[in-house]
Design an enzyme around this catalytic site. Structure first.
Site: not given
Length: 846
Positions: A408, A493-495
């Site tokens: 992100h 988050d969300e790599v």
């Protein structure tokens, strides 16, 4: 939006071109950019392994338009050879598929724009907000065949709002105090005339009363008139606790707090009592918060909001005793805080506009259009951020800044690449000092939001030089504002799994990688979090991150002993029940992390209030979250919140937890549940009104659960608990409808006004509202609106709810013959069943 396929794999768009220009549109030198939350023509554009989108795009058959994925949610369509010119006043329809589903008008972001050689990029007027066609069939509003949700009719809404509680009691204060005693409504203290706030050294807290009312402030009491005493008292056991005593005979109100914050919360309770009239009854309140951490998260990166909007939010947070403001200041779509010495972060990273090189701005996303005049652009200057901190300090609110890394992070990456290009011809050391990418990284990946280049490289030293710089500057701003930085939130988050699998720099670190791409990612994330934790530790800070930032796999976190910080906070958000990760919250707490209950099923305010195409918001977790759902969240008993799948299919606890609750570990260290937080992610928040609409009134339900543990929460029998909870909700909802929403109106907060329900009652329609006390208007032509008895003749009747101050209304809903007939059929069916039962009993007796 034409339809969603039964298996939920794709949805079909239809776009109609209508050429209103004075000449034909030929297939030369133009391109239209548009936005989609899901991969367009994924069968053709997405690679077989799903790791990248094909750079050649896909040409739609029969229309000779090539569709390409630019990055994130931005797509383009451009004519190819053979494009048939669109004549003046001609129309042409094109259709294409996108992955998954679309069941809401906000699923298709607005402000599509066109570029052409020699012309500035221009928004196509017909694609401004409100351009999506109506949703008229279940094929459009159901995500797949198994989807159980339909838009509410007035009658189904009436059933949701209906109460059988005949003795609804208004709440004196929201959030509900822990204890109210010695209440005598026959003995009233009239707080008018000469009123003095008596205190020593509590000017900030006293100002909340003197700013609202024409009260005096003094160190000595008045000999006549009413005295309101504010003081610090060490006998109050909770740091944020307070006592409030109203004594009509002595003409006094006494507020004690252990700390200034406690005194402020006592003042807020007094202001709540006064908001319903200046005569308040005799009472004693003893109150303290359930949780130390009572937060609200705001994503200003996807879409920006001004300092004034945040200040108004903080006013409401203080009013309802919330004390943490978590600001998401950086993401793929924007960087929102000025950092001294890194001007590119705001010169480039804070703006979205049409750009081929991104030297001046980021490319448009989320309906921001081709220029930097929309909510897609903006940032807080150093002074503005200090102002926010000062404003928060006066309200005893801690500001927690988040700079999301290592995923992100596209805004930061693009800004630092612009910086690299600027200095690379003159000073390579300066150029590379804050660089965030390995130029030799050939890894292919797509993030959850379909970015191909949003992951900071954890294997280069300049990444940590950058983070050190940002943390140092943030800390300095906090110190200058007299609001010391305590928690730095690194995101985490969300790599994407394959973000670093082919990074030369990561290979040079000589990690003994084993396993698949996810294992490599987790090992590098482990390394990254340690490095960031070390930076924050050297600055005397605690660190926070989203739960997947600390995820070691199989629902377990990284070993907390490797961090030197006093506390590591984790936001536990991923509790979509069928995904099986709700266990993380308790696993992390048991492992020593301070867990902030941030659960998407109940506390994500970016989700719609109703399962209706007209309602704004994304719905990747539950289909909807209304105030009632947030109100009934059980933070002390997570698995008792299990209710339905994303599609609305009922779930039992055993469905999720398995035999002997094997998949649902027990909470062994409840002291590590730090608190709870509401969240507004801002993908669909395009205006200030959108902002308030999505947060309020859900914020009040959040505050109620974060501050007050209700007695019904401890009831083990689910049926009894639900009954008692519903009675408590009735009181809460009535208090909102008769008092609290008026307070929000007076602050200029345009909360969501819920549409009304309606039921046939003879020849009339009987309306109700989610918050009793709000009034309902009706119309037979949707133009002229009336109040009072609502006659029904069989023709459509339009209904809307008015705001508490009468200045705004809900969206309009239609009460029609079809829904009325359905109700009559249901009533007739019920009557037949009841008659049959009585007849059966009669026959048995005889």
């Amino acid at each position: 939006m034409v339809e969603n396929l039964d298996d939920g794999s794709r949805h079909l768009f239809k776009v109609t071109f209508n050429n209103k220009a004075l000449k034909s549109l030929t297939g030369v030198n133009w391109k239209i950019y548009f936005f989609s939350f899901f991969i367009v023509e994924s069968k053709h554009i997405l690679s077989k392994d799903g790791l990248y989108t094909k750079p050649e795009g896909y040409t739609l058959p029969n229309v000779n338009l090539k569709v390409m994925h630019e990055n994130g949610c931005l797509y383009s369509m451009t004519p190819t050879t053979g494009f048939k010119e669109l004549l003046q006043n001609g129309t042409r329809e094109i259709t294409f598929f996108a992955a998954n589903w679309a069941v809401s008008k906000t699923d298709i972001p607005p402000n599509w724009y066109i570029t052409a050689d020699g012309l500035n990029a221009r928004v196509i007027d017909s694609t401004k907000e409100g351009f999506v066609g109506e949703f008229t069939s279940s094929k459009q509003w159901k995500r797949k065949k198994e989807d159980k949700y339909d838009p509410y009719s007035p009658m189904s809404r009436y059933q949701r709002y209906k109460t059988t509680n005949t003795n609804v009691q208004m709440k004196m204060v929201i959030p509900t105090p822990k204890e109210i005693t010695n209440l005598d409504t026959s003995k009233l203290l009239n707080i008018t005339g000469k009123v003095t706030i008596v205190h020593s050294g509590l000017d900030n807290e006293a100002a909340f009363l003197t700013d609202k009312y024409n009260f005096d402030s003094s160190a000595t009491a008045s000999a006549n008139g009413v005295n309101i005493y504010l003081s610090i008292n060490s006998t109050i056991l909770s740091a944020e606790g307070y006592s409030l005593t109203v004594n009509p005979s002595a003409k006094t109100v006494t507020i004690y707090g252990m700390t200034n914050a406690g005194v402020l919360y006592g003042v807020q309770s007094l202001l709540s009592l006064l908001s319903h009239g200046l005569s308040i009854p005799q009472m004693e309140i003893r109150d303290e918060p359930r949780f130390e951490f009572r937060g609200m998260f705001i994503d200003v990166a996807r879409n920006f909001v001004s300092k004034n909007v945040l200040e108004k939010l903080m006013d409401s947070m203080a009013m309802y005793k919330l004390n943490k403001l978590h600001l998401h200041l950086a993401d793929d779509e924007g960087w929102r805080i000025e950092i001294n010495g890194l001007q590119e972060l705001t010169q480039v990273g804070s703006k979205r506009c049409h750009s081929d090189t991104e030297d001046l701005c980021l490319i448009p996303q989320l309906g921001s259009g081709p220029d930097d005049t929309t909510s897609g652009s903006g940032f807080y200057s150093i002074q503005e951020y200090k102002d926010i901190l000062s404003y928060a300090k006066k309200r005893h609110i801690e500001v927690i800044p988040e700079i999301d890394t290592p995923g992100h992070a596209r805004a930061a990456i693009i800004a630092m690449e612009a910086r690299y290009r600027k200095y690379s011809t003159s000073n390579m050391n300066d150029a590379e000092k804050y660089r965030l990418v390995d130029p030799d990284n050939e890894s292919k990946f797509l993030s959850v939001q379909y970015f191909k280049d949003n992951a900071v490289n954890p294997c280069i030293e300049s990444t940590y030089v950058f983070i050190e710089k940002v943390v140092s500057e943030l800390k300095a701003m906090h110190t200058d504002a007299g609001h010391p930085l305590n928690i730095y939130h690194f995101g985490g988050d969300e790599v994407a799994k394959t973000a670093w699998v082919n990074s030369t720099k990561c290979e040079q670190l000589n990690f003994n990688f084993s396993g698949d791409a996810a294992s490599i990612r987790n090992e590098l994330k482990n390394y990254f979090t340690q490095r960031v934790a070390n930076i924050t530790f050297t600055h005397g800070l605690n660190m926070a991150g989203w739960e997947d930032g600390f995820n070691a796999g199989d629902g377990m976190p990284f070993d907390i002993s490797m961090y030197q910080n006093q506390h590591i906070y984790s936001n536990a958000w991923d509790n979509v029940w069928e995904w099986g990760e709700a266990r993380r919250a308790y696993n992390y707490a048991n492992a020593g992390y301070k867990v902030i209950m941030s659960h998407a099923t109940h506390l994500y305010f970016d989700h719609p209030y109703e399962p209706d195409p007209e309602e704004r918001g994304l719905y990747w977790a539950p289909r909807f979250t209304d105030s009632y759902k947030s109100f009934r969240f059980l933070p002390d008993n997570l698995y008792e919140n299990i209710d339905v799948t994303r599609m609305g299919v009922p779930l039992s606890k055993s469905d999720v937890c398995g035999a002997n609750d094997k998949k649902c570990p027990a909470l062994q260290k409840p002291e590590n549940i730090a608190g709870m937080q509401g969240h507004l992610w801002s993908e669909t928040i395009l205006s200030e009104d959108n902002f308030y609409y999505m947060i309020f009134p859900r914020l009040l339900a959040l505050a109620e659960r974060a501050w007050h543990k209700a007695s019904w929460e401890s009831v083990t029998d689910k049926t009894k608990r639900t009954m008692e909870m519903n009675n408590d909700w009735d009181s809460f909802a009535s208090t909102l409808g008769t008092k609290e929403l008026n307070r929000l109106d007076s602050m200029g907060i345009n909360y969501r006004v819920p549409p009304p329900g309606g039921s046939l009652d003879g020849d009339n329609i009987k309306p109700n509202t989610a918050f009793p006390g709000l009034s309902v208007e009706y119309s037979t032509d949707s133009q002229t609106w009336k109040s009072g008895t609502i006659p029904y003749t069989g023709s459509p009747v339009y209904l809307r709810t008015k705001s508490a101050d009468g200045k705004r209304t809900s969206r309009v809903v239609q009460f029609s013959q079809i829904t009325a007939s359905a109700q009559l059929i249901q009533m007739s069916f019920t009557t037949v069943i009841l008659c049959s039962v009585f007849l059966y009993i009669f026959l048995l007796k005889n």
